[in-house]
Design a protein around this motif. Sequence first.
Motif, PDB file in Angstrom:
ATOM      1  N   UNK A  95      -7.500   2.407  10.222  1.00  0.00           N
ATOM      2  CA  UNK A  95      -6.988   1.413   9.762  1.00  0.00           C
ATOM      3  C   UNK A  95      -6.587   1.345   8.638  1.00  0.00           C
ATOM      4  N   UNK A  96      -4.936   0.844   8.115  1.00  0.00           N
ATOM      5  CA  UNK A  96      -4.742  -0.014   7.063  1.00  0.00           C
ATOM      6  C   UNK A  96      -5.444  -0.082   6.310  1.00  0.00           C
ATOM      7  N   UNK A  97      -4.938   0.009   4.292  1.00  0.00           N
ATOM      8  CA  UNK A  97      -6.259  -0.064   3.335  1.00  0.00           C
ATOM      9  C   UNK A  97      -6.513  -1.928   3.047  1.00  0.00           C
ATOM     10  N   UNK A  98      -5.189  -2.460   3.812  1.00  0.00           N
ATOM     11  CA  UNK A  98      -5.431  -3.782   3.441  1.00  0.00           C
ATOM     12  C   UNK A  98      -6.660  -4.456   4.254  1.00  0.00           C
ATOM     13  N   UNK A  99      -6.489  -3.678   5.674  1.00  0.00           N
ATOM     14  CA  UNK A  99      -7.797  -4.089   6.688  1.00  0.00           C
ATOM     15  C   UNK A  99      -8.886  -3.803   6.422  1.00  0.00           C
ATOM     16  N   UNK A 100      -9.495  -2.398   5.461  1.00  0.00           N
ATOM     17  CA  UNK A 100     -10.331  -1.709   5.375  1.00  0.00           C
ATOM     18  C   UNK A 100     -10.703  -2.153   3.773  1.00  0.00           C
TER      19      UNK A 100
END
Length: 263
Positions: A95-100
């Motif tokens: 998952x992209x860093x923002x969601x992670x």
Amino acid sequence: MQHVEGCDIVTTALAFDGDWTATVTGEPLDIAPRFDFRDFCVRVAPYADVEEWQRFLGETFGSRAWLWDIPDELCFDPGSRELAGAAFHLPGGDTDAEDAARVPAAPLVRPGGLRADEVRGFRLEVTTELCRAPGDTVLTCLRDLDVLDEPLEARIGIAPDVALLVQRGAVVGWSLTDPVRYLTCGFAAPDPAPPLPATRLLFTECLDLVTTSVFDGVRDREPAAVARLLALDHDLREQREDRCRVDAMSALIVDLVEDYGGR
């Protein structure tokens, strides 16, 4: 709901597959997880080879592989209905860093086992989202990103460093803490010694290569991506210590080199 003596959580029925439920108990599995990096699978079970695994599946019930169907596994003893083993597959892309970064820190993991409410099979769908904590200290695998829109109800530690994530009474994912520690090949037990700092760095590089857009570049044989693959293969070969964990990572990287590295 009932408090479990000696445990910080309360028993409750957890939903897994429609109307299939299990009750949280105070007895987690005392089995170290095994992170088979080549298969991208985390196993918590007593079997040590394919034959023992097949025998284990025949002697238990729950969610398990059947022919071409490969769900996550939660296997229970038919006599006690207690959890006997588990196997979880990691999603292929992260998952992209923002969601992670939205993965909540609370609640903390509390140890607990599972007891099936009835003896019958069910199907535990594999997760679709891989969320990596900074430094890959924790890998969290979620049913979908909608899970991050609401707080978690509980983290139930069913085995050392392995937890089920609960939301609205349903299991919505799982997590593995300190995944590098449990790297191994196939069904072998992991090295009990702590991983070296260099191994942790190589682990992050391996995950960067196989779970991000870099992997698309490797498959397309883009020069920069292939060069990164070959450099990683070289670094894995050159590390002389912590070889059990390094070999676990190399098992997948060598396959990629053979397929896309131009050798």
